[in-house]
Design a protein around this motif. Structure first.
Motif, mmCIF file in Angstrom:
data_model
loop_
_atom_site.group_PDB
_atom_site.id
_atom_site.type_symbol
_atom_site.label_atom_id
_atom_site.label_comp_id
_atom_site.label_asym_id
_atom_site.label_seq_id
_atom_site.Cartn_x
_atom_site.Cartn_y
_atom_site.Cartn_z
ATOM 1 N N LYS A 101 0.835 -1.202 0.000
ATOM 2 C CA LYS A 101 0.000 0.000 0.000
ATOM 3 C C LYS A 101 0.872 1.255 0.000
ATOM 4 N N ALA A 102 1.965 1.204 0.735
ATOM 5 C CA ALA A 102 2.876 2.353 0.781
ATOM 6 C C ALA A 102 3.601 2.540 -0.545
ATOM 7 N N VAL A 103 4.102 1.431 -1.122
ATOM 8 C CA VAL A 103 4.835 1.520 -2.389
ATOM 9 C C VAL A 103 3.912 1.962 -3.525
ATOM 10 N N LEU A 104 2.739 1.325 -3.628
ATOM 11 C CA LEU A 104 1.799 1.703 -4.688
ATOM 12 C C LEU A 104 1.230 3.088 -4.467
ATOM 13 N N GLY A 105 1.151 3.524 -3.207
ATOM 14 C CA GLY A 105 0.694 4.886 -2.946
ATOM 15 C C GLY A 105 1.664 5.916 -3.476
ATOM 16 N N ILE A 106 2.965 5.632 -3.365
ATOM 17 C CA ILE A 106 3.975 6.560 -3.901
ATOM 18 C C ILE A 106 3.904 6.610 -5.427
ATOM 19 N N THR A 107 3.805 5.448 -6.068
ATOM 20 C CA THR A 107 3.772 5.411 -7.535
ATOM 21 C C THR A 107 2.413 5.792 -8.093
ATOM 22 N N ASN A 108 1.359 5.711 -7.256
ATOM 23 C CA ASN A 108 0.021 6.014 -7.758
ATOM 24 C C ASN A 108 -0.110 7.478 -8.154
ATOM 25 N N ASP A 109 0.517 8.382 -7.399
ATOM 26 C CA ASP A 109 0.457 9.799 -7.748
ATOM 27 C C ASP A 109 1.061 10.042 -9.129
ATOM 28 N N LEU A 110 2.179 9.363 -9.402
ATOM 29 C CA LEU A 110 2.801 9.488 -10.721
ATOM 30 C C LEU A 110 1.903 8.883 -11.799
ATOM 31 N N SER A 111 1.277 7.739 -11.507
ATOM 32 C CA SER A 111 0.407 7.086 -12.480
ATOM 33 C C SER A 111 -0.782 7.970 -12.834
ATOM 34 N N VAL A 112 -1.397 8.589 -11.838
ATOM 35 C CA VAL A 112 -2.545 9.473 -12.090
ATOM 36 C C VAL A 112 -2.110 10.689 -12.881
ATOM 37 N N LEU A 113 -0.949 11.235 -12.547
ATOM 38 C CA LEU A 113 -0.458 12.423 -13.250
ATOM 39 C C LEU A 113 -0.198 12.138 -14.721
#
Length: 788
Positions: A526-538
Motif C-alpha cells: 500500500k505504501a509503495v503503490l501509494g507513492i507510484t500512484n500519484d505518478l500514475s494518475v499524473l
C-alpha cells in the motif's frame, strides 16, 4: 479469314448460362441485378490520398464515378504545404518543389510524396482517355517533376477552352447540384425547401444527441439493411411532442416518406459531422508541428484497429491531444502501420516531415531499433524523437516487483483469490454491503468516524486489472477498509457454503488473512503503490509536459529512497496497530518463528522490505532512461521555476541543434541574441517569476505576446511541449471503442465506427460544429432529392 471473322471468347459459366436460355434471348433482369450487385463497393475512407497511388478514374464502375469524384472534390487537392520536399540535381542545380506554387495554382495542383511529382485533380477526375492536351498525361498518370520549368504549369492550364479548363468547369458543375437536370425536373417551391430544411435539422439534432451519448441508432442491429429504427425514431417523436413545427412537418410528412430516417442517410449525416469535427481539429493545428501517439488493439469483432492521436500546441499555448482517426489494419507489421499512418496524414494535407515526436507503448513493431515504426519514421525525419510511454514504463516496474519477489507474488495471488471468492455471487456482495453498513453505523454512533455529505459512501471490493497495476492500489485500500467484513463473509462461506471447493478455499484464505505476513505485505505494498500512484494518475493527463513528468519521476524515486532509509519503524508500527485491532498474532521480532513449514528469523521481514524497495528503485532507474538523455537535460533549461534558475544559454543552443530543419546557421545566430534578451526580460517581469512549469510559461508568453517578440525561443518551447509523455489518450480511445462497438453492435463498419468515435471522444470540438455546416457537407456529398 481473320479480317472478316471475329473470334468469340472462351465460354465462361455466365456465358454458358445465357446461351442455355436461348441464342436470341436477352439477359434476364435477374441476371443484370446479380451482375450489378457484384460491383465492388468503394470504401471512401480507404481511398489513397497520395495522387501518385490512385487508380485511374476509368478503372472504376461508371455508376460510381460521380460519387468518387464528389469525395475527392470535397476533400480538395492533396497539398502537404509543410512537407520537406526532397532536392534533385536538375541541370547542375539542386532543385525541389516550391510550396508557394500551391498559392498560385491552389485550385488544382496536387503533390505526390511517394513520387515527388505534381498532378492535376480536375484532369484526373474528368480528362478523357483519348486525345492529348498540353503536357499530355504528365499531370494525370506519370506526374510532372521538372522543377526548373515552372512555365509548364501555365501551359497545362492553357486558354479558356483547354482540356484543363473544361475539366475544371465539370468539377464546378458536379458540385453545383442546383443546375443538375434532376433538379430542373424536380423544381421545388420555397415551402417545400423550408420543410426539407426543418426535417433535416430535426434529424441532425437527433443524431447529434445519439453521437454525444455514444448510443445505438437502431438498437442491437446496426447493419446497413436494418429496418429497425430504434432510438432515432423514439428521439424524433420526443422532439415532436415538444415542438409543434417539428410535429407538423417532420412526424406528419415522415410517416409517408421515411428517407431521412433510413440507415444510409444517418450514416451520411454522421460522416458529415465527423468530417467537420476533424476539419476543426486540423484548422486548429494549422501548419504547426505535431507529435503522433499510436497504438493498436482488436475490437469486439476481432478486427485490428490502429488509433492515431495528434499532440500539438494550439494558438493559445495550450497542449492539445486530439484523435485524428481509427484505421483498420490487415497486417500489424511496421511497414503496414507506417503506410496507414502516412495515408491518413496525407488525407488531411499533413506530412511525416512535420512530426516532432513519437509516443508508443513499447511493442516491438512500434519501437524496434531497426524495423520498428519508430525507426522507419526517423529514417525520413531525424527530428521525430521517440519517447517510450512513461505510463507503460511505470507499469513494467510494478510488474517486476509483483512477480519477481516470491512473498509479494504470493500476496497478490491471494488478494486476487479473495476478491474472486467474496465477490463471486450477488449474495456475497449484498452481505458485504449490509455488514459494512452496520459497522459504519456503529462507528458513527460511537464517535469513531464522522458523518457528513460525501462521507461513508456505499462501496464494494474493487477488482484489480493487470494492464493497469495502479488499480491494485485501490483494491488494497478497499481490502484494508473491508478487512473485518471480508473475514466475516469468508467464515459464512466456510460454514454455510454449498460447494465443498469453495468452503475449502475460504478456509485457506481465512487462515492467510490471519497471518502477520499478510498484514505486513498489505501495508508495504500500500505504501509503495501509494507513492507510484500519484505518478500514475499524473501521467493520465492530456496536458502533461515531459519536463514535469521527469520531475515527478525524480520525486517518486526520492520518496522511495526515503522510505528505504527511514520508513521501517513507521511501517512496522502501523502493521502492529492493525494486528492488535484485528486480533492477529504479532510474533516476537527477537525470536525465530514458524511460517508455512519453515523457520524464519526477525530479519526476514526487513529483507522483504529492502528487496521490494530496491527492486522498485532499480527498475525505475533502468526503465526511465530518458531522464538522463541529453535532449531532455537541455529541455530542463527552459523551466521558469525559481526565477528561471535552470536557464542555460549554451544548453538551449545545443537543444536547437536537435532540430536542424527549424534552425539554420543564420537562425542559430538570431536565437543566441534572442535568448540573451529573453532571460533579461523574463527576470524583470514579476508575472513570469511566479510561474511553475513550461506549460504555464507557454500560455503566459502567448497572453503577453512575448511569443511574437521572441519567436525562436517560443519555437523551442513548443518543440519541448510537443514531445509526448504517455499514450493515455490512445488507451481512452480504445475504451471508447469497446463502449461503442460492443457485443450487441458488433456489425458496425469501420468508417461508421471511426465517425462515431471521433464525435464522441472530441465532443468539445463537435459541440462547436454548427448544424448548418453539417447540413451543407451532407447536402454536397451526394445528389439529394431535397433542396436547400
Amino acid at each position: 479469314m481473320d479480317k472478316f471473322v471475329i473470334k468469340l471468347p472462351k465460354k465462361s459459366k455466365d456465358s454458358q448460362a445465357l446461351q442455355a436460355s436461348g441464342p436470341n434471348q436477352e439477359p434476364s433482369s435477374s441476371d443484370c441485378v446479380n451482375q450489378f450487385s457484384k460491383k465492388s463497393k468503394i470504401e471512401f475512407n480507404e481511398l489513397p490520398a497520395d495522387p501518385g497511388l490512385r487508380k485511374k478514374i476509368s478503372d472504376y464502375d461508371v455508376n460510381q464515378r460521380d460519387e468518387l469524384r464528389r469525395a475527392y472534390l470535397k476533400k480538395g487537392p492533396c497539398q502537404p504545404r509543410k512537407h520537406n520536399f526532397p532536392k534533385r540535381n536538375i541541370g547542375g542545380v539542386m532543385r525541389h518543389f516550391n510550396a508557394k506554387w500551391f498559392d498560385i495554382y491552389g485550385s488544382w495542383l496536387e503533390y505526390s510524396v511517394s513520387k515527388d511529382a505534381t498532378f492535376c485533380l480536375p484532369c484526373y477526375l474528368f480528362k478523357p482517355d483519348i486525345g492529348k492536351q498540353s503536357g499530355g498525361d504528365a499531370f494525370v498518370t506519370t506526374g510532372f517533376s521538372g522543377w526548373n520549368k515552372k512555365e509548364r504549369f501555365d501551359a497545362h492550364v492553357g486558354d479558356c477552352n483547354s482540356m484543363h479548363n473544361q475539366a475544371l468547369k465539370k468539377c464546378h458543375d458536379l458540385m453545383n447540384q442546383d443546375q443538375h437536370i434532376y433538379f430542373a425536373f424536380q423544381k421545388q417551391s420555397d415551402e417545400l425547401k423550408k420543410e426539407y430544411r426543418i426535417k433535416l435539422l430535426a434529424s441532425i439534432d437527433c443524431i447529434r444527441f445519439l453521437l454525444r451519448q455514444g448510443l445505438a441508432f437502431r438498437g442491437h442491429d446496426e447493419s446497413l439493411n436494418s429496418s429497425n429504427k430504434g432510438n432515432f425514431l423514439e428521439l424524433l417523436n420526443f422532439l415532436a411532442k415538444h415542438n409543434d413545427v417539428i410535429n407538423e412537418v417532420v412526424v406528419g410528412r415522415m410517416q409517408k416518406n421515411l428517407k431521412l430516417t433510413s440507415p444510409d442517410i444517418q450514416k451520411d449525416i454522421v460522416n458529415a459531422a465527423a468530417c467537420e469535427t476533424r476539419n476543426s481539429i486540423i484548422k486548429d493545428l494549422g501548419d504547426d508541428y505535431f507529435a503522433v501517439l499510436v497504438d493498436e488493439s482488436r475490437d469486439v469483432s476481432g478486427k485490428e484497429q490502429m488509433a492515431i492521436v495528434l499532440r500539438y500546441i494550439d494558438k493559445r499555448g495550450f497542449i492539445m491531444e486530439r484523435l485524428l482517426g481509427i484505421v483498420h489494419v490487415t497486417e500489424t507489421t511496421a511497414l503496414s502501420l507506417k503506410s496507414a499512418l502516412e495515408n491518413l496524414l496525407l488525407k488531411h494535407d499533413l506530412s511525416l516531415s512535420r512530426i516532432r515526436g513519437q509516443g508508443y507503448d513499447g511493442a516491438s513493431n512500434m519501437r524496434g531499433e531497426f524495423n520498428g515504426l519508430k525507426s522507419l519514421i526517423m529514417k525520413e525525419n531525424q527530428a521525430a524523437h521517440y519517447i517510450h510511454c512513461f505510463a507503460h514504463q511505470l507499469q513494467l516496474t510494478l510488474v517486476v516487483v509483483a512477480k519477481n519477489q516470491v512473498d509479494i507474488a504470493l500476496f497478490f495471488t491471494m488478494v486476487s483469490n479473495i476478491v474472486n471468492v467474496v465477490g463471486a455471487s450477488c449474495k456475497c456482495r449484498d452481505t458485504i454491503r449490509e455488514t459494512q453498513a452496520i459497522k459504519v453505523a456503529q462507528a458513527i454512533n460511537s464517535g469513531e468516524i464522522q458523518s457528513g455529505r460525501g462521507l461513508n459512501q456505499e462501496t464494494n471490493l474493487k477488482r484489480a486489472g493487470d494492464t493497469r497495476w495502479g488499480s491494485h492500489y485501490a483494491s488494497l485500500l478497499n481490502l484494508l477498509d473491508f478487512y473485518s467484513t471480508v473475514t466475516d463473509v469468508l467464515e459464512d462461506i466456510e460454514v454455510e457454503g454449498i460447494v465443498s471447493e469453495k468452503r475449502v478455499e475460504s478456509r485457506v484464505l481465512l487462515d492467510y488473512l490471519h497471518f502477520f505476513e499478510f498484514a505486513f505485505s498489505l501495508y508495504l505494498m500500500k505504501a509503495v503503490l501509494g507513492i507510484t500512484n500519484d505518478l500514475s494518475v499524473l501521467l493520465q493527463r492530456k496536458d502533461q509536459d515531459i519536463l514535469n513528468a521527469m520531475r515527478q519521476v525524480r520525486v517518486c524515486k526520492t520518496r522511495l529512497q526515503n522510505m528505504r532509509d527511514e520508513g521501517w519503524e513507521s511501517l512496522l508500527s502501523k502493521v502492529s496497530t492493525f494486528c492488535s485491532v484485528h486480533g492477529i498474532c504479532i510474533p516476537n521480532m527477537n525470536d525465530d518463528f514458524k511460517a508455512r513449514g519453515r523457520s524464519r528469523r526477525k530479519a526476514q521481514q526487513i529483507k522483504i522490505f529492502n528487496q521490494v524497495i530496491d527492486m522498485q528503485l532499480q527498475e525505475m532507474n533502468s526503465r526511465f532512461t530518458e531522464v538522463n538523455s541529453n535532449l531532455l537535460t537541455c529541455i530542463a533549461c527552459l523551466s521558469p521555476d525559481d526565477s528561471f534558475s535552470s536557464f542555460n544559454r549554451d544548453r538551449l543552443m545545443e537543444l536547437a541543434t536537435f532540430y536542424p530543419s527549424e534552425f539554420s546557421n543564420v537562425e542559430l545566430l538570431t536565437l543566441d541574441n534572442q535568448l540573451q534578451n529573453y532571460i533579461v526580460d523574463m527576470r524583470s517581469d514579476e508575472e513570469f517569476l511566479e510561474l511553475k512549469g513550461i506549460d504555464n510559461l507557454a500560455r503566459q508568453m502567448v497572453k503577453t505576446k512575448r511569443n511574437q517578440v521572441y519567436p525562436l525561443v517560443y519555437l523551442l518551447l513548443k518543440l519541448a511541449l510537443i514531445l509526448p509523455v504517455a499514450t493515455a489518450t490512445v488507451e481512452r480511445a480504445f475504451s471508447t471503442m469497446k463502449y461503442i462497438k460492443n457485443r450487441l453492435r458488433n456489425r458496425i463498419g469501420d468508417e461508421w465506427l471511426n465517425d462515431c468515435m471521433l464525435t464522441f471522444i472530441e465532443n468539445d470540438v463537435f459541440d462547436d460544429v454548427s448544424n448548418e455546416a453539417i447540413m451543407q457537407r451532407f447536402h454536397e456529398s451526394k445528389e439529394r432529392r431535397g433542396q436547400l
